[in-house]
Design an enzyme around this catalytic site. Structure first.
Site, mmCIF file in Angstrom:
data_model
loop_
_atom_site.group_PDB
_atom_site.id
_atom_site.type_symbol
_atom_site.label_atom_id
_atom_site.label_comp_id
_atom_site.label_asym_id
_atom_site.label_seq_id
_atom_site.Cartn_x
_atom_site.Cartn_y
_atom_site.Cartn_z
ATOM 1 N N ASP A 262 -11.463 -5.908 0.902
ATOM 2 C CA ASP A 262 -10.709 -5.129 1.881
ATOM 3 C C ASP A 262 -11.495 -4.976 3.181
ATOM 4 O OD1 ASP A 262 -12.665 -3.511 0.740
ATOM 5 O OD2 ASP A 262 -11.274 -2.131 -0.192
ATOM 6 N N ASP B 182 -9.560 8.890 -6.670
ATOM 7 C CA ASP B 182 -8.131 9.004 -6.956
ATOM 8 C C ASP B 182 -7.605 7.789 -7.730
ATOM 9 O OD1 ASP B 182 -8.259 7.036 -5.048
ATOM 10 O OD2 ASP B 182 -7.004 8.050 -3.571
ATOM 11 N N HIS C 11 -8.123 4.569 -6.922
ATOM 12 C CA HIS C 11 -7.810 3.350 -6.157
ATOM 13 C C HIS C 11 -8.827 2.251 -6.438
ATOM 14 C CE1 HIS C 11 -10.365 5.028 -2.697
ATOM 15 N NE2 HIS C 11 -10.848 3.811 -2.820
ATOM 16 N N GLU D 65 -4.192 2.593 -2.612
ATOM 17 C CA GLU D 65 -4.109 4.023 -2.879
ATOM 18 C C GLU D 65 -3.010 4.302 -3.906
ATOM 19 O OE1 GLU D 65 -6.410 5.793 -1.956
ATOM 20 O OE2 GLU D 65 -6.777 5.863 0.211
HETATM 21 N N1 LIG Z 1 -12.590 0.301 -0.614
HETATM 22 C C1 LIG Z 1 -13.691 0.863 -1.315
HETATM 23 C C2 LIG Z 1 -13.531 0.597 -2.794
HETATM 24 O O1 LIG Z 1 -13.631 -0.800 -3.004
HETATM 25 C C3 LIG Z 1 -14.595 1.350 -3.559
HETATM 26 O O2 LIG Z 1 -14.503 1.040 -4.918
HETATM 27 C C4 LIG Z 1 -14.409 2.830 -3.364
HETATM 28 C C5 LIG Z 1 -15.408 3.660 -4.144
HETATM 29 O O3 LIG Z 1 -16.567 3.825 -3.391
HETATM 30 P P1 LIG Z 1 -17.974 4.225 -3.959
HETATM 31 O O4 LIG Z 1 -18.417 3.063 -4.767
HETATM 32 O O5 LIG Z 1 -18.840 4.426 -2.748
HETATM 33 O O6 LIG Z 1 -17.770 5.440 -4.760
HETATM 34 O O7 LIG Z 1 -14.579 3.083 -1.987
HETATM 35 C C6 LIG Z 1 -13.849 2.348 -1.032
HETATM 36 O O8 LIG Z 1 -12.661 3.017 -0.861
#
Ligand SMILES: N[C@@H]1[C@@H](O)[C@H](O)[C@@H](COP(=O)(O)O)O[C@@H]1O
Length: 259
Positions: free
Chosen positions: A66, A135, A137, A142
């Protein structure tokens, strides 16, 4: 789905790196890379194995999940920049082997189509690394994302913008919109590694693994995939109802073939 509960975050990182190393050593590979803090230990492991163990990514390609809309690939918080700084610049991917979405594309819908086509042209993703949002995702899909969605624009929830504000100087700088591979796109990867560490992810992991398949928890779509390995530390596993079963069965398959 295989649920692997490991004592620490470092064990999660090592085990994920083992699976990626096995793939990369098997021949030219296409890796799906995630950003966020979750995979950083895995990337550190892979960098270490590149430096001291001869692990080479020279014939592999990588696709990011992304990107923030509006951030140029040179912006320090663009996922392009982040993945280069955290992983790909420290190993030996070829020039142009690390692919991402262009957050400044004039026509994001065409950019999404271009990206889908480039994943397909590469032969699809062999191993996809995923983190999970609080959440539920994955990528930036989302809650309420279509389980069949393809790469497209999404609007971030307030929760995700708050969660990601720590990476930006000013919380108001977190973009509202992103381009993300869809749940249908992610689901075409041949092997998916879902990683989670810490108690803040426990609820999302329980919903993804043991809850109903529902758009309210996008990661639950992974229950429909034939080869998903969920690697969690004890804290992220703490809300799973069937922990004993997962712990009893790990490594005791009749024909153990690794992850
Ligand atoms: N787009 C990314 C996701 O790919 C990731 O898995 C998520 C969790 O982040 P973290 O690993 O920092 O908790 O954050 C972002 O939203």
């Amino acid at each position: 789905m295989e649920i692997v509960i490991l004592p620490t975050a470092a064990d999660v990182a090592r085990t994920a790196a083992d699976a990626i190393e096995q793939q990369v050593r098997s021949g030219p590979s296409v890796l799906g890379l995630a950003t966020g803090s979750t995979p950083l230990g895995t990337y550190q492991e892979l960098i270490e194995r590149h430096r001291s163990g001869g692990l080479s990514f020279a014939t592999s390609q990588a696709f990011l999940l992304d990107e923030y809309l509006g951030l140029a690939s040179t912006h320090p918080q663009s996922y392009h920049s982040v993945i280069r700084g955290e992983f790909t610049d420290s190993v030996d991917f070829g020039a142009d082997a690390v692919h991402g979405l262009d957050g400044t594309a004039k026509d994001p819908a065409s950019e999404a189509l271009r990206y889908e086509a480039s994943i397909e042209a590469a032969g699809g993703v062999d191993v996809q690394i995923l983190g999970i949002g609080t959440d539920g995702h994955i990528g930036f899909n989302e809650p309420m994302s279509s389980l069949a969605s393809r790469t497209r624009i999404k609007t971030l929830t307030r929760q995700t913008r708050q969660d990601n504000a720590r990476f930006f100087e000013n919380p108001a700088d977190v973009p509202d919109h992103v381009l993300t591979q869809g749940l249908g796109t992610i689901g075409e990867a041949r092997h998916i590694l879902l990683l989670a560490m810490g108690e803040s992810k426990a609820e999302a992991i329980a919903a993804a693994v043991e809850g109903p398949v529902a758009a309210m928890c996008p990661a639950s779509a992974l229950q429909l995939h034939p080869h998903v390995t969920v690697l969690v530390d004890e804290a992220a596993a703490s809300k799973l109802a069937h922990r004993d079963y997962y712990q009893d069965t790990f490594g005791r398959k009749p024909q153990w073939q690794g992850l």
